[in-house]
Scaffold this active site. Structure first.
Site, PDB file in Angstrom:
ATOM      1  N   HIS A  99       0.854  -1.193   0.000  1.00  0.00           N
ATOM      2  CA  HIS A  99       0.000   0.000   0.000  1.00  0.00           C
ATOM      3  C   HIS A  99       0.891   1.245   0.000  1.00  0.00           C
ATOM      4  O   HIS A  99       1.942   1.259   0.641  1.00  0.00           O
ATOM      5  CB  HIS A  99      -0.916  -0.004   1.227  1.00  0.00           C
ATOM      6  CG  HIS A  99      -2.008   1.016   1.120  1.00  0.00           C
ATOM      7  ND1 HIS A  99      -1.785   2.350   1.390  1.00  0.00           N
ATOM      8  CD2 HIS A  99      -3.305   0.914   0.750  1.00  0.00           C
ATOM      9  CE1 HIS A  99      -2.916   3.025   1.190  1.00  0.00           C
ATOM     10  NE2 HIS A  99      -3.849   2.174   0.795  1.00  0.00           N
ATOM     11  N   GLU A 148      -4.170   2.137  -6.783  1.00  0.00           N
ATOM     12  CA  GLU A 148      -4.563   3.204  -5.865  1.00  0.00           C
ATOM     13  C   GLU A 148      -3.649   4.410  -6.102  1.00  0.00           C
ATOM     14  O   GLU A 148      -2.591   4.542  -5.497  1.00  0.00           O
ATOM     15  CB  GLU A 148      -4.523   2.708  -4.409  1.00  0.00           C
ATOM     16  CG  GLU A 148      -3.371   1.771  -4.060  1.00  0.00           C
ATOM     17  CD  GLU A 148      -2.489   2.288  -2.927  1.00  0.00           C
ATOM     18  OE1 GLU A 148      -2.980   3.016  -2.074  1.00  0.00           O
ATOM     19  OE2 GLU A 148      -1.291   1.966  -2.934  1.00  0.00           O
TER      20      GLU A 148
END
Ligand code: PGA
Length: 222
Positions: A99, A148
């Site tokens: 992430h 993302e």
């Protein structure tokens, strides 16, 4: 989109009592969840909540799956503070790796992420590898990613749905990735604009997933 994944990323939020309230809400609305076809709902919760959540989900037979937000690069051993794949495999099926927040705040680089991916695989977990754009390197063994873009995370400025779909197309066609999710400021009010995109297989939802009511709307409207 045929098979759809709705992945909640709770990040460093939620206590056991808050998680209980969240799950209680889902239990009250279980009828909505049970009629979903082809939608897999995965909650990536902090480590401290996983045992409780697993027991709750099993006890009430809820159609929810669990994921972790990180995994140790090491196997079990003298690594203070680390949570290893064997421990996780008792509790979850999925794990987020790479992430952007971990890359940015914890300095995680490709070499480290690759080790984590290996650990996840050898522990029987499905890694969801996060990429921030077309040029993010992805380990060969990965077949599930989340796109993302950093500018869209927690900013209220989601990526253009067509752009997200093109990134998904790129990874599928050029890198043989099987599933691609989009993450970044997904909300009940904008989820409709991503519906029926050809290459996306679902969403990674941060802030809006903390509110059970909002997350349920996202699930139902995706
Ligand atoms: P957000 O987070 O939904 O809060 O923007 C998304 C993500 O972390 O991928």
């Amino acid at each position: 989109m045929n098979e759809l994944f709705l992945v909640a990323n709770w990040k460093s939020h939620m206590t056991v009592s808050q998680a209980r309230e969240w799950l209680d809400f889902m239990r009250e609305h279980r009828a909505d969840l049970e009629i979903l076809e082809g939608k897999t709902i995965i909650i990536c919760a902090p480590f401290t909540l996983l045992v409780f959540m697993k027991e709750y989900i099993e006890e009430h037979n809820l159609p929810l799956k669990l994921g972790a937000q990180d995994i140790s690069q090491f196997d079990e051993g003298a690594y203070t503070g680390e949570i290893n794949g064997k421990q996780l495999s008792e509790l979850v099926e999925y794990v987020l790796i790479g992430h952007s927040e971990r890359r940015q705040y914890l300095g995680e680089d490709y070499e480290l992420l690759n080790k984590k991916v290996e650990r996840a695989k050898t522990s029987g977990l499905m890694p969801i590898f996060c990429v921030q754009g077309n040029n993010t390197p992805v380990p060969e063994v990965i077949d599930f990613i989340a796109y993302e873009p950093v500018a869209a995370i927690g900013t209220g400025k989601p990526d253009d749905p067509e752009d997200a779909d093109q990134v998904a197309k790129f990874y599928k066609e050029e890198k043989n990735i099987y599933y691609v999710l989009y993450g970044g400021s997904v909300e009940p009010d904008n989820i409709g604009s991503y519906r029926n995109k050809s290459f996306l297989n679902g969403f990674l939802v941060g802030g809006a997933s903390l509110d059970a009511q909002k997350f349920l709307r996202i699930i139902l409207e995706s």
